[in-house]
Design an enzyme around this catalytic site. Sequence first.
Site, PDB file in Angstrom:
ATOM      1  N   GLU A 167       0.665  -1.335  -0.060  1.00 59.10           N
ATOM      2  CA  GLU A 167      -0.095   0.105   0.097  1.00 59.10           C
ATOM      3  C   GLU A 167       0.980   0.598   0.241  1.00 59.10           C
ATOM      4  OE1 GLU A 167      -3.757  -0.517   2.332  1.00 59.10           O
ATOM      5  OE2 GLU A 167      -3.795   1.846   2.528  1.00 59.10           O
ATOM      6  N   ARG A 168       1.079   2.000  -1.061  1.00 55.68           N
ATOM      7  CA  ARG A 168       1.454   3.994  -0.895  1.00 55.68           C
ATOM      8  C   ARG A 168       3.100   2.923  -1.261  1.00 55.68           C
ATOM      9  NH1 ARG A 168      -2.617   5.747  -2.446  1.00 55.68           N
ATOM     10  NH2 ARG A 168      -4.661   5.311  -0.473  1.00 55.68           N
ATOM     11  N   ASN A 199      -3.466  -1.886   7.728  1.00 54.97           N
ATOM     12  CA  ASN A 199      -4.827  -2.345   7.567  1.00 54.97           C
ATOM     13  C   ASN A 199      -3.993  -3.881   6.919  1.00 54.97           C
ATOM     14  OD1 ASN A 199      -6.074   0.028   7.088  1.00 54.97           O
ATOM     15  ND2 ASN A 199      -4.800   0.075   4.814  1.00 54.97           N
ATOM     16  N   LYS A 209      -4.221  -0.147  13.868  1.00 62.40           N
ATOM     17  CA  LYS A 209      -5.173   1.038  13.285  1.00 62.40           C
ATOM     18  C   LYS A 209      -6.566   0.726  13.465  1.00 62.40           C
ATOM     19  CE  LYS A 209      -6.347   2.788   8.565  1.00 62.40           C
ATOM     20  NZ  LYS A 209      -5.579   2.860   7.574  1.00 62.40           N
ATOM     21  N   GLU A 235     -10.561   4.762   8.860  1.00 60.96           N
ATOM     22  CA  GLU A 235     -10.577   4.046   7.538  1.00 60.96           C
ATOM     23  C   GLU A 235     -11.413   3.210   7.019  1.00 60.96           C
ATOM     24  OE1 GLU A 235      -7.177   5.542   5.921  1.00 60.96           O
ATOM     25  OE2 GLU A 235      -7.739   7.463   5.234  1.00 60.96           O
ATOM     26  N   ARG A 293      -2.140   3.837  17.035  1.00 58.99           N
ATOM     27  CA  ARG A 293      -2.111   4.361  16.118  1.00 58.99           C
ATOM     28  C   ARG A 293      -3.340   5.776  16.744  1.00 58.99           C
ATOM     29  NH1 ARG A 293      -2.823   3.928  10.522  1.00 58.99           N
ATOM     30  NH2 ARG A 293      -1.371   5.655   9.499  1.00 58.99           N
ATOM     31  N   ARG A 318     -11.751  18.293  10.086  1.00 54.45           N
ATOM     32  CA  ARG A 318     -11.129  16.673  10.115  1.00 54.45           C
ATOM     33  C   ARG A 318      -9.021  16.359  10.891  1.00 54.45           C
ATOM     34  NH1 ARG A 318      -8.788  12.582   5.439  1.00 54.45           N
ATOM     35  NH2 ARG A 318      -6.428  12.156   6.821  1.00 54.45           N
ATOM     36  N   LYS A 322       0.925  10.823  13.966  1.00 47.82           N
ATOM     37  CA  LYS A 322       1.347  10.994  12.413  1.00 47.82           C
ATOM     38  C   LYS A 322       1.894  12.373  12.865  1.00 47.82           C
ATOM     39  CE  LYS A 322      -1.368   8.210   8.867  1.00 47.82           C
ATOM     40  NZ  LYS A 322      -1.850   8.381   8.028  1.00 47.82           N
ATOM     41  N   ASP A 328      -2.336  14.055   7.271  1.00 48.35           N
ATOM     42  CA  ASP A 328      -1.825  12.973   6.896  1.00 48.35           C
ATOM     43  C   ASP A 328      -0.303  12.926   6.016  1.00 48.35           C
ATOM     44  OD1 ASP A 328      -2.065  10.949   6.368  1.00 48.35           O
ATOM     45  OD2 ASP A 328      -3.721   9.895   4.847  1.00 48.35           O
ATOM     46  N   GLU A 343       4.851   9.327  13.993  1.00 54.22           N
ATOM     47  CA  GLU A 343       5.000   8.684  12.218  1.00 54.22           C
ATOM     48  C   GLU A 343       5.303   9.853  11.269  1.00 54.22           C
ATOM     49  OE1 GLU A 343       1.336   5.808  12.441  1.00 54.22           O
ATOM     50  OE2 GLU A 343       1.371   6.148   9.946  1.00 54.22           O
ATOM     51  N   GLU A 362       4.243   8.578  -0.460  1.00 55.92           N
ATOM     52  CA  GLU A 362       2.126   9.291  -1.341  1.00 55.92           C
ATOM     53  C   GLU A 362       1.751  10.201  -1.821  1.00 55.92           C
ATOM     54  OE1 GLU A 362      -0.510   8.010   2.134  1.00 55.92           O
ATOM     55  OE2 GLU A 362      -1.906   7.787   0.716  1.00 55.92           O
TER      56      GLU A 362
HETATM   57  C1  BDP Z   1      -3.243   7.457   4.115  1.00 58.71           C
HETATM   58  C2  BDP Z   1      -3.172   5.728   2.811  1.00 58.71           C
HETATM   59  C3  BDP Z   1      -3.747   4.717   3.157  1.00 58.71           C
HETATM   60  C4  BDP Z   1      -2.809   4.302   4.659  1.00 58.71           C
HETATM   61  C5  BDP Z   1      -3.397   5.932   5.741  1.00 58.71           C
HETATM   62  C6  BDP Z   1      -2.761   5.614   7.274  1.00 58.71           C
HETATM   63  O1  BDP Z   1      -3.585   6.596   2.020  1.00 58.71           O
HETATM   64  O2  BDP Z   1      -3.088   3.974   2.194  1.00 58.71           O
HETATM   65  O3  BDP Z   1      -3.740   3.649   4.978  1.00 58.71           O
HETATM   66  O4  BDP Z   1      -2.879   7.000   5.500  1.00 58.71           O
HETATM   67  O5  BDP Z   1      -1.983   5.913   7.044  1.00 58.71           O
HETATM   68  O6  BDP Z   1      -1.941   8.409   3.804  1.00 58.71           O
HETATM   69  O7  BDP Z   1      -3.546   4.110   7.884  1.00 58.71           O
END
Ligand code: BDP
Length: 697
Positions: free
Chosen positions: A166-167, A209, A286, A290, A323, A335, A359, A364, A386, A392
Site C-alpha cells: 500500500e502506497r 490495514n 490501526k 478508515e 495509532r 478533520r 502522524k 495526513d 509517525e 505517497e
Molecule cells: C493514508 C493512506 C492510506 C493509509 C492511511 C493510514 O492513503 O493508504 O492506510 O494513510 O495511515 O495516508 O492508515
Amino acid sequence: MIGSKLIAADPLASEGDDGYRLWLKYEAVTNAPVKTEYLRYTTFIGRSDKGEITQSASRELQMGLKNLLGKTVQETSSSAGRSGGILFRIEPGAAAAQPAEGYQVQLSGGNIVIVSRSEQGILYGTFALLRHLQMQRPIKNLSIASTPKVRYRMLNHWDNPDGTIERGYAGASLWKWYELPERVDPRYEDYARANASLGINGTVLNNVNASARFMSQEYIEKVAAIANVLRKYGIKTYLSVYFAAPKTLGGLATSDPLDPQVRAWWKEKVAQIYKEIPDFGGFLVKANSEGEPGPQDYGRTHADGANMLAEAFKAYDGIVVWRAFVYKADPNADRFKAAYEEFVPLDGKFDPKVIVQVKNGPIDFQPREPFSPLFGNMPKTPLGIEFQITQEYLGFATHAVYEAPIFKECLDSDTYVNGEGSTVAKVVDGSLHCYTRTLMAGVANTGNSQNWTGHPLAQANWYAFGRLSWDHELSSEQILQEWVALTLTRSEKASGHIAALMLRSREIYVNYNTPLGLSRPWMGVHFAPEPWQNKGSRPDWTAIYYHRADSSGIGFDRTASGSNALAQYKPQVQQQWNNPDRTPLPYLLWFHHVRWDQKLSTGRSLWQELCTRFYTGADSVLWMQQQWDLAKTSLDPMVFTDVAERLKVQRREAIWWRDAWVLYLQSLARQPIPAGFEPPKRTLEEVKQSVHVYLIR
Ligand code: BDP
C-alpha cells in the site's frame, strides 16, 4: 550478500552502479595517508564474546575493511596485550546511566576500541567506524560517542500478504510470503544490515490495514523465519494486527475488548507468537480508522482496545503501538481536530505498555503540515511520532524530494506546553514528560526494486529517517552530506550541486504542488492533480473540502471564526497562526480563508503569489536538472542517467500541476495570469481530461 551488478538483460552493457549496496558500498579508500593510518589498526579484530550480533558486526567489519582497504582481517578471541587491532569491548557496567545501545569508538592502548554495554551498541559502533572510514575521515584523535535519543526506532511496512505494498512505489514487497519459511531470501539480511547501520531496531512487517492471516500459525512461522534474520542485527519484529481477528480468524462471536473470551484469545495468540519468536517486538494497531474494525464497534474506547492487547503482553517484553490516525465521517467536523478530540480525553488511561503513535501532522502526511496538536497535550501517555518515508503525497518515485527538512520542521516545532523550548522532539524523546517508552516510526519506502527505493535519491529519505530516529539533533545538511559521500560521490564539488538540489527539493515541490499551506489537492491515487475534485462518499474525501476555494478566495478558516482548530494549540502557537497578516506564508491557507486580492507580505496579492509559486516551482525543476548535470562527471553513469530521466518526468509533471492549479483557480478567481508568466498552453478541460485518462483503468 552484497549486491551484484545487475545490467538489465544486456550482456554487453558496461557495468554500472545498480544502487543495491545503498550507503554500504565500501568503495576503496582513495586518500593514501588516511589509508596508511587505518592499515596500522587492522591487524586483527578482537572479539571475546560469542554473541550473534557481535558476530554480525565482525563480519561487517571484515567485509568493509576488505573493500575499503583491500585487507583481509582475521578475528581473534585472544587479543590481550596486543595492539594494532580493532577491539569489541562489552562493558555491562560502563556508563550505566546511558542507554545500553550507546557506544564509544576511540583509540586506546594502540587499538581502536569499540565499547558498549550491549552487543547492539558494538554493532552500531562498528557501523559508525565504517562510516568514518568510508568518508575518509582521519583516525587521529578518533573519538565517536553516541547514544540513541529514542528507544524504539522503527520502520512500518505497509506490505500485504499478496506481495503488493500500500502506497509503495519501489516494486513489490520484500517479503516473499509464499516461499517462507523454507526459503529465506538472502536479501532480508541486506535489509537488516542497512537498517542496523542507521540504528533502526524494529520493523513492522505488514500493512496497518492488516490481514488477520498474520495471526495464523502458518504465518507466524513465516514471520519467525524473517525474525531470525533481523535478530542478528538487533532488529525486533512487530506485526500489525486486525482488531476483529478473534471473530474472523478465531471464530468467536465477538471481538469486544472487554469480553473475557476475546481477552483470552489474544493472550493465547501472543503466547503462541512468543513460542516461535522469543524476542517478538509487539503489535501495531490501526483501529476504527478508515473502515478498519476497532473497540468502538462495541461501544468501547481506544484505551479499552489498547489495554486489552497490552494485557496479553504482560509476561513479555513486547509493546502495543496504537495509532491515533482517526477521523469520523462527520460532515460538519474539521478533520484537523479529530485525533485530538478522540485521544486527549483518554490521556492517562492507557496501560504503560502502550505507545500512541501520532502522524507528524493533523491531517495526513501532506507536503507541509503544522505539527499535530496532540504533541504535548497528552502528558500522561507516551506519544510516538509517525513519519511517512514513502512518497505517497510527494510524487511517488518520479519526483526528487529530500524529506529530512519535513521531519526536522516537525521535530523542531515548539508546542510551548511547558513554556518555550517544548519542542515536538522533546515530547517524542520523552524528555518533556519523562516517558521511557519512546518511539519514532517511518512508513518504509522500500520494495523489491534492485535499488530498494525506485528513485535513487529516495534512498536518502530512508537514510535520513534512520539517522534522525537515532539522533534528532542531526541537521538535514549533515545527514545529506554523509549520504551523498557514502552513496553517490566523494567529489566535493559534485556533492555541493547535489546537496543544493536536494536541500531545496521539498520547497520546490511544495511550490508547484501545495504552496502557501494548501493541502490534499487530489483524491484517487494521490498523484495526479485534482484540485477540482468535489465528489466523494464523504465530504472529507473531496479535494474542495481542504482548500475551500470559491469566488472570494481560498483557504480553510481554522480560527475562532471558523472551525477553531487553532484552539487545540497553546496560546503562543495560536498567536503565530491566528492572524492572517502575521501567519508565516507557508502556513497561511492552513488557517485562513484569504481573499484573492489580499496583499501579502511579499507585496503581491494572494492570487499573484499563488501563481508566482506555481510558476517558479515548475521552473525550479529545470534548475534541479542543471545541478544534477553539473555533477555528472563525478557520478556513476547508470545512476546519473536514471536520475536525469526521472527529473525530466518531474519537469513535465510539475508543469502539469502548475497548469491544473492555475487554470482551476482562475476559473474561480477570474483574474489574469500575472505579467511575466506565459499562460498555460492548454485549457482547464484539457488538463482535466489528461487527469481523467490517468485515472481510468
Ligand atoms: C493514508 C493512506 C492510506 C493509509 C492511511 C493510514 O492513503 O493508504 O492506510 O494513510 O495511515 O495516508 O492508515
